[in-house]
Design an enzyme around this catalytic site. Structure first.
Site, PDB file in Angstrom:
ATOM      1  CD  GLU A   1      36.125  62.596  59.937  1.00 42.56           C
ATOM      2  OE1 GLU A   1      35.864  63.812  59.758  1.00 42.56           O
ATOM      3  OE2 GLU A   1      36.190  61.776  59.009  1.00 42.56           O
TER       4      GLU A   1
ATOM      5  CD  GLU B   1      31.257  63.592  58.782  1.00 41.90           C
ATOM      6  OE1 GLU B   1      30.531  62.780  59.387  1.00 41.90           O
ATOM      7  OE2 GLU B   1      32.373  63.956  59.220  1.00 41.90           O
TER       8      GLU B   1
HETATM    9  N1  3HC Z   1      29.761  74.471  60.358  1.00 38.52           N
HETATM   10  C1  3HC Z   1      29.337  75.742  60.329  1.00 38.52           C
HETATM   11  N2  3HC Z   1      28.405  76.258  61.149  1.00 38.52           N
HETATM   12  C2  3HC Z   1      27.873  75.412  62.060  1.00 38.52           C
HETATM   13  C3  3HC Z   1      28.257  74.065  62.149  1.00 38.52           C
HETATM   14  C4  3HC Z   1      29.239  73.590  61.249  1.00 38.52           C
HETATM   15  N3  3HC Z   1      29.690  72.320  61.282  1.00 38.52           N
HETATM   16  N4  3HC Z   1      27.547  73.482  63.133  1.00 38.52           N
HETATM   17  C5  3HC Z   1      26.758  74.438  63.641  1.00 38.52           C
HETATM   18  N5  3HC Z   1      26.960  75.610  63.002  1.00 38.52           N
HETATM   19  C6  3HC Z   1      26.332  76.900  63.281  1.00 38.52           C
HETATM   20  C7  3HC Z   1      24.841  76.903  62.945  1.00 38.52           C
HETATM   21  O1  3HC Z   1      24.613  77.225  61.594  1.00 38.52           O
HETATM   22  C8  3HC Z   1      24.318  77.964  63.880  1.00 38.52           C
HETATM   23  O2  3HC Z   1      24.625  79.200  63.289  1.00 38.52           O
HETATM   24  P1  3HC Z   1      23.663  80.482  63.489  1.00 38.52           P
HETATM   25  O3  3HC Z   1      23.632  80.715  64.961  1.00 38.52           O
HETATM   26  O4  3HC Z   1      24.321  81.535  62.698  1.00 38.52           O
HETATM   27  O5  3HC Z   1      22.329  80.074  62.939  1.00 38.52           O
HETATM   28  C9  3HC Z   1      25.205  77.808  65.117  1.00 38.52           C
HETATM   29  O6  3HC Z   1      26.366  77.104  64.676  1.00 38.52           O
HETATM   30  C10 3HC Z   1      24.565  77.011  66.230  1.00 38.52           C
HETATM   31  O7  3HC Z   1      24.064  75.781  65.689  1.00 38.52           O
HETATM   32  P2  3HC Z   1      22.661  75.186  66.114  1.00 38.52           P
HETATM   33  O8  3HC Z   1      21.635  76.272  66.144  1.00 38.52           O
HETATM   34  O9  3HC Z   1      22.412  74.012  65.253  1.00 38.52           O
HETATM   35  O10 3HC Z   1      22.959  74.745  67.618  1.00 38.52           O
HETATM   36  P3  3HC Z   1      22.471  73.461  68.388  1.00 38.52           P
HETATM   37  O11 3HC Z   1      23.050  73.559  69.734  1.00 38.52           O
HETATM   38  O12 3HC Z   1      20.998  73.286  68.235  1.00 38.52           O
HETATM   39  O13 3HC Z   1      23.138  72.206  67.644  1.00 38.52           O
HETATM   40  C11 3HC Z   1      24.926  70.959  66.628  1.00 38.52           C
HETATM   41  C12 3HC Z   1      24.524  72.046  67.640  1.00 38.52           C
HETATM   42  C13 3HC Z   1      24.378  69.604  67.076  1.00 38.52           C
HETATM   43  C14 3HC Z   1      26.435  70.921  66.604  1.00 38.52           C
HETATM   44  C15 3HC Z   1      24.329  71.281  65.259  1.00 38.52           C
HETATM   45  O14 3HC Z   1      24.648  72.612  64.912  1.00 38.52           O
HETATM   46  C16 3HC Z   1      24.843  70.394  64.158  1.00 38.52           C
HETATM   47  O15 3HC Z   1      24.331  69.319  63.960  1.00 38.52           O
HETATM   48  N6  3HC Z   1      25.846  70.886  63.407  1.00 38.52           N
HETATM   49  C17 3HC Z   1      26.355  70.182  62.259  1.00 38.52           C
HETATM   50  C18 3HC Z   1      27.271  69.055  62.665  1.00 38.52           C
HETATM   51  C19 3HC Z   1      27.849  68.390  61.454  1.00 38.52           C
HETATM   52  O16 3HC Z   1      27.155  68.068  60.498  1.00 38.52           O
HETATM   53  N7  3HC Z   1      29.155  68.143  61.499  1.00 38.52           N
HETATM   54  C20 3HC Z   1      29.822  67.531  60.394  1.00 38.52           C
HETATM   55  C21 3HC Z   1      30.323  68.585  59.484  1.00 38.52           C
HETATM   56  S1  3HC Z   1      31.018  67.937  58.009  1.00 38.52           S
HETATM   57  C22 3HC Z   1      32.540  67.391  58.447  1.00 38.52           C
HETATM   58  O17 3HC Z   1      32.912  67.439  59.584  1.00 38.52           O
HETATM   59  C23 3HC Z   1      33.362  66.852  57.333  1.00 38.52           C
HETATM   60  C24 3HC Z   1      34.545  66.122  57.824  1.00 38.52           C
HETATM   61  O18 3HC Z   1      34.295  64.747  57.754  1.00 38.52           O
HETATM   62  C25 3HC Z   1      35.773  66.401  56.981  1.00 38.52           C
END
Ligand code: 3HC
Length: 702
Positions: free
Chosen positions: A108, A128
């Site tokens: 975004e 999301e």
């Molecule tokens: N917020 C907080 N922590 C996050 C995070 C996030 N968005 N994304 C990843 N992390 C943390 C994980 O919990 C993990 O923490 P840990 O080491 O303490 O367990 C660490 O980052 C590494 O994450 P992964 O083990 O999942 O690492 P990968 O490399 O396997 O994957 C990723 C990376 C694809 C970015 C995956 O973490 C992921 O899918 N994250 C979520 C992405 C997401 O859903 N984003 C949207 C958020 S909501 C939003 O943006 C609202 C907006 O519209 C206003």
């Protein structure tokens, strides 16, 4: 020129770089958004800067909003004053330079920039919906303005990660860099090229319209997957607003819809699932410096349904894998089943014919044990009997080179006993796959007492390399997943003795969110399989609660779908379960023989009878130190048994009912039904102290 510890502004000649540094994935954690705005203001006020680059340090651009902050009453920057607004309104052009992930709020922010470039390996998406919310940073308004309503709906309701080359074709990216190009340098060069362009291209200035019927069709198409959930429908409504309202009104509508979701039960449950899946990978009692061994030459012993599925899982993830069975005929049958499983996927359109050939070519049937002598990891998946498995382990131990790992796909046998027949018990562990092994995501890693930390780490990592979620379980009968599920399986049959019918129980569980009812699943798996386990347990334990109705069905040759009759009847060639009056008659006659009074049940009682029984057993597992944490059991139920993700998992769901309520009901059933409902010690303690299940402190892992 550092304005904030998590965001800094650097200069490269006349180009300003806003650099985000919030490890590990540059989520928009505390101070990040504020830092971006501050840097932007500084750069806009600096006459020596002509254009800007927004870029991430470390392994990612921005992975989205900080999920840990959701539902905590965190402060939002007001609409009109967020990073998206500031980027959009910047008088100097901003180029988003993307590597790793641009997800959620990450994409975004990129969409609010004036240009976007990426390395070819970057992934972009608005995931999301997978955590029960919608893109609340303008994504539902800006994305459709670039890709059109239909593609935006597809991306936003699936949450899929779009590879950079595809994102460029869709118009989301202005440029994908050549392989190996330096992102920072390329972004600076790009920024120099576009510095001075007027007017600045702003996504908000575009318009989007939708074909009539698009939104209704989308609502219909998500209906099955979105059962009992709000977020997918809110996503659709927000994109609809992008097509029907001016930009600023659309943003307000998006914010209203977002606010309805952030603290919803489904969002809380899905966030829990997200973090539980990351926590489960952690083995807190192993030394920190232990690393998993890489493996290159896996082999599978046994070409039955499970062995074949495991071999497919390796092939699906690019590994060459050998497969062995006792006779050439069994091996041929196994390979035929593998071919036919792949062919079904091709027919369904989920696999290309070329890809099927590539995967098949990676599965190498071999004639004897000497052919696998070079394997560095072997998974045994033969018939589930100790006397069948032991000689195989002895043989494997003899022929495999030192340092090769020996894993068993047992679902219940004592892994210490199996390890003891080898001279390398420290290299032995259980790797329990769930059927079908190439599809189900759970890999339960079973820890025998002598397994070395390297072996356990290797087994956990092996699962992840072939697309599984690995979870550690203690060596206890049924391990953790099946042991916690067993009381559910018993209780559903005991309910029949009291007057329920399989179709009633199945309806309740499908309404709850399971893709299929447990009786229909039983018919699919084969009722003869469970009968063997019951016989074994009844022999071992004189107090074992027998299930005479289930036994009777097996006695009558009703094995499920494969015999066209089980808990349901099936028409030839049709897998639709049809309620069978014969089953109702069998149930009535067994109940009469047992003298059990018949009564009716509410849906809630059925649901609670099944799930509370398992919650109680899960508590026993924790109090015995057979699992690290309650949330691991949730992960197992989500990925092993199809528990609805938007309910978080067994223990998260039970916390929603409340530990005291669960205990009170179990205690009442203990009075009514006897010993099998005796509350576990941990359940009593949690109830007395009002501690949620998810905060239970299990005994040290054994
Ligand atoms: N917020 C907080 N922590 C996050 C995070 C996030 N968005 N994304 C990843 N992390 C943390 C994980 O919990 C993990 O923490 P840990 O080491 O303490 O367990 C660490 O980052 C590494 O994450 P992964 O083990 O999942 O690492 P990968 O490399 O396997 O994957 C990723 C990376 C694809 C970015 C995956 O973490 C992921 O899918 N994250 C979520 C992405 C997401 O859903 N984003 C949207 C958020 S909501 C939003 O943006 C609202 C907006 O519209 C206003």
């Amino acid at each position: 020129m550092s304005d904030s510890p998590v965001v800094r502004l650097e200069k490269d000649g006349d180009i300003g770089l806003i650099i985000i540094n919030y490890p590990p994935v540059n989520a928009l954690g505390p101070g990040v958004s504020e830092g971006i705005i501050e840097s932007l203001n500084t750069a806009n006020a600096d006459p020596s800067i002509k254009a800007l680059v927004l870029i991430g340090d470390g392994r990612s651009f921005i992975a989205g909003a900080d999920i840990r902050g959701f539902g905590t009453g965190r402060k939002h920057l007001p609409l009109g004053q967020r990073t998206y607004d500031a980027l959009d309104a910047s008088s100097k052009p901003v180029v988003a330079a993307i590597h790793g992930f641009a997800l959620g709020g990450g994409l975004e922010n990129a969409l609010a920039c004036h240009y976007r470039i990426a390395v070819p390996s970057a992934k972009l998406g608005l995931p999301e919906v997978l955590i029960g919310i919608l893109p609340g940073g303008g994504g539902t308004q800006r994305l459709p303005r670039i890709v059109g309503a239909q593609t935006a709906l597809d991306m936003i309701t699936s949450g899929r990660h779009v590879p950079a080359p595809e994102a460029a074709l869709l118009g989301i990216l202005d440029e994908v860099l050549p392989e190996g190009a330096d992102l920072r340098q390329s972004a600076v060069a790009f920024a120099r090229k576009i510095a001075g362009v007027t007017p600045l291209p702003r996504v908000r200035d575009k318009t989007v319209t939708a074909e009539p019927g698009v939104f209704e069709a989308m609502r219909k198409s998500v209906a099955r997957k979105a059962r009992n959930q709000k977020a997918p429908y809110h996503c659709i409504a927000a994109v609809e607003a992008a097509c029907n309202l001016p930009f600023d009104e659309g943003i307000r509508r998006e914010a209203e819809l977002f606010a309805e979701l952030e603290s919803s039960d489904e969002a809380k449950a899905l966030r829990h699932a997200f973090f539980a899946e990351r926590e489960v990978a952690k083995l807190p009692d192993l030394p920190r410096n232990v690393v998993a061994h890489e493996f290159t030459a896996p082999a599978v012993i046994g070409a039955g349904t499970m062995g074949g599925g495991i071999a497919m899982a390796f092939a699906d993830f690019g590994f060459d894998v050998k497969i062995l069975d006792a006779t050439p005929e069994a091996l041929d049958r196994g390979m035929e089943r593998i071919r036919s499983n792949y062919a079904t996927s091709v027919k369904r359109g989920s696999l290309g014919a070329d890809e099927m050939q590539r995967r098949l070519a990676r599965i190498h049937p071999v004639g004897g044990y000497t052919d696998i002598a070079d394997s560095d990891v072997v998974i045994e998946a033969v018939f589930e009997r100790m006397d069948v498995k032991k000689p195989i382990f002895e043989k494997l131990d003899d022929i495999l080179k030192p340092g090769a790992f020996l894993f068993s796909n047992t679902s219940a046998l004592d892994m210490d006993e199996l390890a003891s027949v080898t001279k390398r018990p420290e290299y032995v562990a259980g790797t329990h796959f769930f059927s079908p092994a190439n599809v189900m995501k759970l890999l339960e890693v079973v820890r025998p007492s002598k397994a070395s930390p390297e072996t356990l780490m290797t087994a956990m990592a092996l699962g992840r390399r072939i697309g599984k979620i690995s979870a550690m379980a203690g060596n206890t009968d049924g391990f953790v997943a099946n042991r916690s599920r067993a009381p559910f399986n018993s209780e559903m049959v005991i309910l029949l003795e009291e007057g329920c019918l399989p179709e009633q129980v199945d309806r309740v569980m499908v309404d709850f969110g399971y893709p299929m009812g447990p009786f229909a699943v039983g018919d699919l798996a084969g009722l003869d399989i469970g009968a063997e386990g019951r016989r074994r347990r009844a022999l071992a334990n004189p107090n074992y609660r027998k299930l005479p109705i289930a036994d009777k069905l097996v006695e009558l040759g009703r094995y499920g779908q494969k015999t066209n009759a089980g808990w349901y009847r099936y028409d030839k060639g049709d897998r639709t379960p049809r309620p069978d009056p014969e089953v109702a008659a069998i149930i009535a006659s067994v109940a009469a023989e047992l003298g059990v009074p018949q009564r009716s049940f509410t849906d809630t009682e059925i649901l609670h009878r099944l799930l509370f029984a398992s919650v109680n057993e899960a508590c026993r597992i924790l109090e015995e130190g057979k699992a690290y944490r309650a949330s691991d059991i949730d992960v197992m139920w989500l990925h092993g048994f199809g528990f609805p993700r938007y309910r978080g998992g067994l223990m998260f769901w039970a916390d929603g009912i409340g530990v005291k309520n669960v205990h009170a009901q179990i205690a009442a059933w203990h009075q009514r039904y006897g010993e099998r409902w005796a509350p576990s010690l941990l359940l009593r303690t949690l109830s007395e102290t009002g501690t949620p299940f998810l905060e239970a402190k299990p005994a040290p892992f054994v």
